[in-house]
Design an enzyme around this catalytic site. Sequence first.
Site, mmCIF file in Angstrom:
data_model
loop_
_atom_site.group_PDB
_atom_site.id
_atom_site.type_symbol
_atom_site.label_atom_id
_atom_site.label_comp_id
_atom_site.label_asym_id
_atom_site.label_seq_id
_atom_site.Cartn_x
_atom_site.Cartn_y
_atom_site.Cartn_z
ATOM 1 N N GLY A 145 0.826 -1.198 0.000
ATOM 2 C CA GLY A 145 0.000 0.000 0.000
ATOM 3 C C GLY A 145 0.857 1.243 0.000
ATOM 4 N N PRO A 146 0.238 2.405 -0.187
ATOM 5 C CA PRO A 146 0.996 3.664 -0.223
ATOM 6 C C PRO A 146 1.714 3.913 1.104
ATOM 7 C CG PRO A 146 -1.287 3.976 -0.947
ATOM 8 C CD PRO A 146 -1.214 2.617 -0.350
ATOM 9 N N SER A 147 2.737 4.738 1.083
ATOM 10 C CA SER A 147 3.432 5.132 2.310
ATOM 11 C C SER A 147 2.465 5.847 3.248
ATOM 12 C CB SER A 147 4.605 6.074 1.985
ATOM 13 O OG SER A 147 5.567 5.399 1.196
ATOM 14 N N GLY A 148 2.574 5.526 4.531
ATOM 15 C CA GLY A 148 1.692 6.149 5.523
ATOM 16 C C GLY A 148 0.329 5.505 5.624
ATOM 17 N N GLU A 204 10.377 -4.128 4.705
ATOM 18 C CA GLU A 204 11.170 -3.581 3.601
ATOM 19 C C GLU A 204 12.653 -3.894 3.800
ATOM 20 O OE1 GLU A 204 10.190 0.518 3.401
ATOM 21 O OE2 GLU A 204 8.087 0.179 2.958
ATOM 22 N N GLY A 237 -0.348 2.637 7.050
ATOM 23 C CA GLY A 237 -0.509 1.902 8.302
ATOM 24 C C GLY A 237 0.149 0.541 8.338
ATOM 25 N N LYS A 238 0.961 0.220 7.327
ATOM 26 C CA LYS A 238 1.562 -1.125 7.257
ATOM 27 C C LYS A 238 2.514 -1.371 8.432
ATOM 28 C CE LYS A 238 3.396 -0.417 3.193
ATOM 29 N NZ LYS A 238 3.011 0.992 3.037
#
Length: 578
Positions: free
Chosen positions: A370-373, A501, A375-376
Amino acid sequence: MESVEEKASFKKFMGLIKQTKIKKPLFFGGIFLTLIGTLGSLMVPLLTQMFIDGFDTSLISTPLVVLIIGVFLFSAVIDGVSYYMLAKIGQTVVQRLREMVWDKFLNLPVSYFDKTKSGESVSRVVNDTSIIQNLITSHFPQLISGLVSIVGAVIILFLMDWKLTLIMFIALPISIVVILPLGRRMQKVSKKLQDETATFTGSIQETLSEIRLMKSFNAERYEQEKGRRGIKELYKYGMKEAIINALLSPIMYTVMMFVIILVIGYGGIRVADGSMSIGTLVAFLLYLFQIMMPMTMFAMFFTEYNKALGATGRIMGILDMTDEKSGEERLELAYNTLEFDNVSFGYGDTAVLENISFQANNNQKVAFVGPSGSGKSTIFSLIERYYNVWTGQIRVDGINIEKLDLKHYRSGIGYVAQESAIVSGTIRENITYGLDESAYSEEDIERAVRQSYTKEFIDDLEEGLDTEVGERGVKLSGGQRQRIGIARAFLRNPKILMLDEATASLDSESEKYIGEALNELMSGRTVLVIAHRLSTIVNSDKIYFIDSGKLTGQGNHESLMETHDRYREFTKQQFGED
């Protein structure tokens, strides 16, 4: 910063000291010896009076001289022993206080450190405890001996000449009027000075820990100005403290000199009319000095006492904070299933995750995209139980993790971040970090080194595993630090492995080594992956797409490419896939 200060009082100060389990026999022994020395000093003026009024050279003999010298030597030894005993008490108290505060910091939740600079916490452990030590070791014994000296001298003076003694008491109300308001002002200034010291310590520690960032962006001027602003604040409050001390000393000195002049004047008249001997007047003046010196020390004690109250308030505020919440159940977990059931969470009042539900099973690889920020990484923080969920449950083997003993639960989890955390020390100490020596053997370390491909560069180092890595691993490359982090995970042998990551910032050669190490590490475990590279997620058993804190899609790579527009768009943008 979160306020952790309590309003302190003498009762709380004594309560804090009691928590250090002070050795009472040693403490009272030191005080007793101090009193003996003080009582001995009270005899000197009387001996002086007798010597002056009844001077006779025939009385001077070798035994008498030896006795006098012996008394002085004995007094010196007593003073030395009492100082050592009280210094030992002070050092013991500060050691125990530092242990208590340090242990407390280690058990506080991560949320406290999110709000507090590390340098400010360091200041509590070092500076505030030193203030309390100084009061106990230096000023408290002076207070006791001073009180005994004053009370003893006043009693003797009343017996010697009550009229002359009354003149001395003129100084008492004047001294109180001077000391109390200045003491209250000193308390406020000292509190601000300690707060500024803590803030400045935190600021410079942060700057020095990121010295490479500062230099690479030519931020020397900015940091210089910021540092000087902090130094000027310390100077400002230091000068305010100096002004109070500068007022206190001469005022007290002037009051005392005024009393001395009155005593000498009135005493001189008494000597002239024959109602007082010269020896009595000299003894009176000596006792007056024994009263004056403690009075000036009382002003200093009052200042240091108010400083110690401020330090006590800050230390008590930390010690009274709630520890990281842990359950009590130490069950033998298999870690076969990890489940999020309608979990919502946020920082402060801002929601980050909303109604997240998923399940990961043993021997599965689950990826979060998902996009940065979105909640991952917060999901990983919740699995580690750095924070408690707002609503919903996280369960392992069907058990709510909030009911589990934290240390036991976390022992089954391994975590490899984008940049593996490295502590100062040796490579060996970093690989075995957090594990008891009984939990691994030298063969286990060698196996972890080999499996993580760390051996590839360790063998080239002169000191091998005992090579010092420097603060935060500055002597190692990014790839080397990452491999040490993976070796640490291998040695821990976790049931749940989280990879955040883990290869995102590496060069191709390092990625090759680490990719092979991670493939071996993931075998037979529950693996959770946050990734920016397509190669690390296409073979995942499940992929969950997180967007703005919500789970908007799940499946394998092929199914999501067909059914989830946002995933397909994200994949093309991030991974360059057509």
